[in-house]
Design a protein around this motif. Structure first.
Motif, PDB file in Angstrom:
ATOM      1  N   GLU B  58       0.687  -1.495  -0.260  1.00 41.52           N
ATOM      2  CA  GLU B  58       0.295   0.369  -0.114  1.00 41.52           C
ATOM      3  C   GLU B  58       0.792   1.149   0.055  1.00 41.52           C
ATOM      4  OE1 GLU B  58      -3.345  -0.264  -0.490  1.00 41.52           O
ATOM      5  OE2 GLU B  58      -2.943  -2.634  -0.508  1.00 41.52           O
ATOM      6  N   ILE B  59       2.645   1.194  -0.139  1.00 44.98           N
ATOM      7  CA  ILE B  59       2.746   1.824   0.353  1.00 44.98           C
ATOM      8  C   ILE B  59       3.037   2.978  -0.779  1.00 44.98           C
ATOM      9  CG2 ILE B  59       5.078   3.037   0.468  1.00 44.98           C
ATOM     10  CD1 ILE B  59       3.365   2.354   3.642  1.00 44.98           C
ATOM     11  N   ILE B  60       3.409   4.195  -1.374  1.00 44.15           N
ATOM     12  CA  ILE B  60       2.963   4.449  -2.253  1.00 44.15           C
ATOM     13  C   ILE B  60       4.591   5.289  -2.923  1.00 44.15           C
ATOM     14  CG2 ILE B  60       2.354   6.879  -3.871  1.00 44.15           C
ATOM     15  CD1 ILE B  60      -0.131   7.425  -1.760  1.00 44.15           C
ATOM     16  N   ARG B  61       4.902   5.614  -1.302  1.00 44.69           N
ATOM     17  CA  ARG B  61       7.036   5.457  -1.722  1.00 44.69           C
ATOM     18  C   ARG B  61       7.585   5.788  -0.333  1.00 44.69           C
ATOM     19  NH1 ARG B  61       7.586  12.161  -2.025  1.00 44.69           N
ATOM     20  NH2 ARG B  61       6.554  12.634  -0.752  1.00 44.69           N
ATOM     21  N   PHE B  62       8.787   5.922  -0.075  1.00 45.98           N
ATOM     22  CA  PHE B  62       9.988   5.754   0.496  1.00 45.98           C
ATOM     23  C   PHE B  62      10.795   7.087   0.439  1.00 45.98           C
ATOM     24  CE2 PHE B  62       8.108   1.156   0.487  1.00 45.98           C
ATOM     25  CZ  PHE B  62       8.027   1.176   1.830  1.00 45.98           C
ATOM     26  N   TYR B  63      10.766   8.229   0.955  1.00 45.06           N
ATOM     27  CA  TYR B  63      11.772   9.129   1.053  1.00 45.06           C
ATOM     28  C   TYR B  63      12.477   9.359   2.141  1.00 45.06           C
ATOM     29  CZ  TYR B  63       7.540  11.744   3.246  1.00 45.06           C
ATOM     30  OH  TYR B  63       6.744  12.000   3.985  1.00 45.06           O
ATOM     31  N   ALA B  64      13.553   9.773   1.822  1.00 49.42           N
ATOM     32  CA  ALA B  64      14.914  10.496   2.984  1.00 49.42           C
ATOM     33  C   ALA B  64      14.434  11.623   3.553  1.00 49.42           C
ATOM     34  CB  ALA B  64      16.281  10.236   3.175  1.00 49.42           C
ATOM     35  N   GLN B  65      13.828  12.572   4.924  1.00 47.83           N
ATOM     36  CA  GLN B  65      13.596  13.555   5.360  1.00 47.83           C
ATOM     37  C   GLN B  65      14.038  14.309   6.502  1.00 47.83           C
ATOM     38  OE1 GLN B  65       9.347  14.532   6.159  1.00 47.83           O
ATOM     39  NE2 GLN B  65       9.746  16.059   4.164  1.00 47.83           N
ATOM     40  N   ASN B  66      15.024  15.177   6.743  1.00 48.57           N
ATOM     41  CA  ASN B  66      15.278  15.077   7.893  1.00 48.57           C
ATOM     42  C   ASN B  66      16.133  14.150   9.040  1.00 48.57           C
ATOM     43  OD1 ASN B  66      14.343  17.981   7.455  1.00 48.57           O
ATOM     44  ND2 ASN B  66      12.568  17.120   8.846  1.00 48.57           N
ATOM     45  N   GLN B  67      16.895  13.417   8.381  1.00 47.66           N
ATOM     46  CA  GLN B  67      17.881  11.856   8.794  1.00 47.66           C
ATOM     47  C   GLN B  67      16.793  10.796   8.616  1.00 47.66           C
ATOM     48  OE1 GLN B  67      21.074  12.630   9.029  1.00 47.66           O
ATOM     49  NE2 GLN B  67      20.357  14.645   8.535  1.00 47.66           N
ATOM     50  N   LYS B  68      15.650  11.626   8.556  1.00 49.44           N
ATOM     51  CA  LYS B  68      14.031   9.800   8.832  1.00 49.44           C
ATOM     52  C   LYS B  68      13.663   9.635   7.361  1.00 49.44           C
ATOM     53  CE  LYS B  68      12.842  11.388  13.124  1.00 49.44           C
ATOM     54  NZ  LYS B  68      10.941  11.793  13.716  1.00 49.44           N
ATOM     55  N   VAL B  69      13.808   7.992   7.570  1.00 51.01           N
ATOM     56  CA  VAL B  69      13.169   7.866   6.369  1.00 51.01           C
ATOM     57  C   VAL B  69      11.013   7.901   6.660  1.00 51.01           C
ATOM     58  CG1 VAL B  69      12.810   5.641   4.748  1.00 51.01           C
ATOM     59  CG2 VAL B  69      14.952   6.176   5.786  1.00 51.01           C
ATOM     60  N   TYR B  78       3.966   7.831   7.437  1.00 52.03           N
ATOM     61  CA  TYR B  78       4.713   6.984   8.901  1.00 52.03           C
ATOM     62  C   TYR B  78       6.180   7.466   8.560  1.00 52.03           C
ATOM     63  CZ  TYR B  78       0.147   5.386   8.068  1.00 52.03           C
ATOM     64  OH  TYR B  78      -1.036   5.648   7.311  1.00 52.03           O
ATOM     65  N   SER B  79       7.361   7.093   9.363  1.00 49.04           N
ATOM     66  CA  SER B  79       8.916   6.779   9.637  1.00 49.04           C
ATOM     67  C   SER B  79       8.741   5.782  10.009  1.00 49.04           C
ATOM     68  CB  SER B  79       8.780   8.037  10.835  1.00 49.04           C
ATOM     69  OG  SER B  79       8.558   7.285  12.585  1.00 49.04           O
ATOM     70  N   VAL B  80       9.794   5.308   9.317  1.00 45.39           N
ATOM     71  CA  VAL B  80      10.262   3.787   9.406  1.00 45.39           C
ATOM     72  C   VAL B  80      11.666   3.553   9.911  1.00 45.39           C
ATOM     73  CG1 VAL B  80       8.391   3.357   7.544  1.00 45.39           C
ATOM     74  CG2 VAL B  80      10.634   3.538   7.123  1.00 45.39           C
ATOM     75  N   GLN B  81      12.090   2.657  10.646  1.00 47.77           N
ATOM     76  CA  GLN B  81      13.608   2.592  11.327  1.00 47.77           C
ATOM     77  C   GLN B  81      14.869   2.182  10.196  1.00 47.77           C
ATOM     78  OE1 GLN B  81      14.399   3.661  14.624  1.00 47.77           O
ATOM     79  NE2 GLN B  81      12.347   4.434  14.390  1.00 47.77           N
ATOM     80  N   LYS B  82      14.325   1.250   9.142  1.00 51.65           N
ATOM     81  CA  LYS B  82      14.817   1.050   7.908  1.00 51.65           C
ATOM     82  C   LYS B  82      15.335   2.110   6.646  1.00 51.65           C
ATOM     83  CE  LYS B  82      13.749  -3.209   9.568  1.00 51.65           C
ATOM     84  NZ  LYS B  82      15.031  -4.604   9.294  1.00 51.65           N
ATOM     85  N   LYS B  83      16.776   1.479   6.757  1.00 54.66           N
ATOM     86  CA  LYS B  83      16.951   2.959   5.485  1.00 54.66           C
ATOM     87  C   LYS B  83      16.577   2.361   3.924  1.00 54.66           C
ATOM     88  CE  LYS B  83      21.099   4.279   8.516  1.00 54.66           C
ATOM     89  NZ  LYS B  83      20.288   4.803   9.747  1.00 54.66           N
TER      90      LYS B  83
END
Lengths: 153, 148
Positions: B58-69, B78-83
């Protein structure tokens, strides 16, 4: 990004230096001229000795190589588009190589040669950008057909 | 190997059956792969700080923002713990595509691509989100989609 830029800057500087030295060795070997010197006398006259002039010459070629590699960071900013990316890259690299080559080749003494070099460089970028635009536009049209098919499933 | 689609009113929800004349290693592996693909969940944290299990499909995209994914679906971010590179490895069976150093998109959630007169290449996602990619990635995407 700064670390990556600095690394590519350093590697390219070394590559530029080595490439320049290699070319000189090849020219000396092929022509058989032991005292082959690729620099104009006007430039050499700016230095106390020929050796210093040649060393500065080689170093400046390294700086040009480093500038061309280091400035590629601009291609990371996708939102500005590749026309603007190419234009900024052209200006940033030009700001480095134009004064250096003017100094090394004494281009200010040959204004038509300088103008021709600059014009040729700019036109090459323009042609590359236009070709890139049309190729990418065609690729996107093909991709959109596949995406539309996938979305309709 | 045949892949069949059976449409029948007797099925109240989607089912996947693996059929063979014997139970062997390849059948067991196939079942594991399908279970992994269908049932994989990704732990995340929503905007209110609550823990959620995300369905990667269901995820549209994953992106990095302010050192978070961050992971974005149609309901929120949502923030996720994976790189990002770890997500690419974990979710390698999904149609993910790296469109920039800081962003991965789900190709099943892309509406279209567009290029404007300045050469900006826009990726329009199904929820209307617009993001950008490079000319080089367009060439990579073409290959990924099986175009020459």
């Amino acid at each position: 990004m700064i670390k990556r830029c600095a690394t590519s800057f350093a590697i390219s500087a070394i590559c530029g230096l080595m490439a320049n030295m290699l070319i000189e060795i090849i020219v000396r070997t092929v022509t058989g001229i032991d005292n082959f010197n690729p620099i104009p006398p006007e430039y050499m006259g700016m230095f106390a000795s020929e050796r210093i002039a040649v060393e500065v010459h080689i170093l400046l070629y390294g700086v040009i190589g480093a500038a061309f590699a280091g400035m590629t960071f601009i291609y990371e900013y996708h939102e500005i588009g590749f026309f603007l990316q190419n234009l900024i890259y052209l200006c940033l690299t030009g700001a480095v190589w134009i004064p250096i080559l003017t100094l090394l080749w004494q281009l200010q003494r040959y204004p038509y040669a300088l103008a021709g070099t600059l014009l040729g460089y700019a036109v090459s970028y323009l042609i590359i950008s236009v070709i890139e635009y049309h190729t990418t536009k065609r690729d996107i049209a093909e991709i959109n057909v596949i995406l539309a098919e996938n979305n309709s499933r | 190997m045949q892949v069949k689609m059976l449409i029948d009113k007797k099925y109240k929800s989607m089912e996947i059956h693996v059929c063979n004349d014997e139970k062997n290693a390849s059948v067991i592996q196939m079942v594991k792969d399908i279970e992994g693909f269908v049932n994989i969940r990704l732990p995340g944290t929503d905007e209110r700080g609550e823990k959620v299990m995300l369905n990667p499909q269901e995820i549209i995209r994953f992106y990095a923002q302010n050192q978070k994914v961050m992971a974005q679906d149609t309901k929120g971010v949502y923030s996720v713990q994976k790189k990002l590179y770890e997500l690419e490895e974990i979710l390698d069976t999904m149609d993910l595509f790296r469109i920039s150093k800081s962003e991965i998109i789900n190709l099943r959630k892309v509406r279209s691509l567009d290029i404007n007169m300045t050469g900006t290449i826009k990726v329009i996602l199904i929820d209307g989100t617009e993001t950008y990619t490079s000319r080089r990635n367009v060439t990579r995407l073409k290959k990924k989609l099986g175009l020459k």
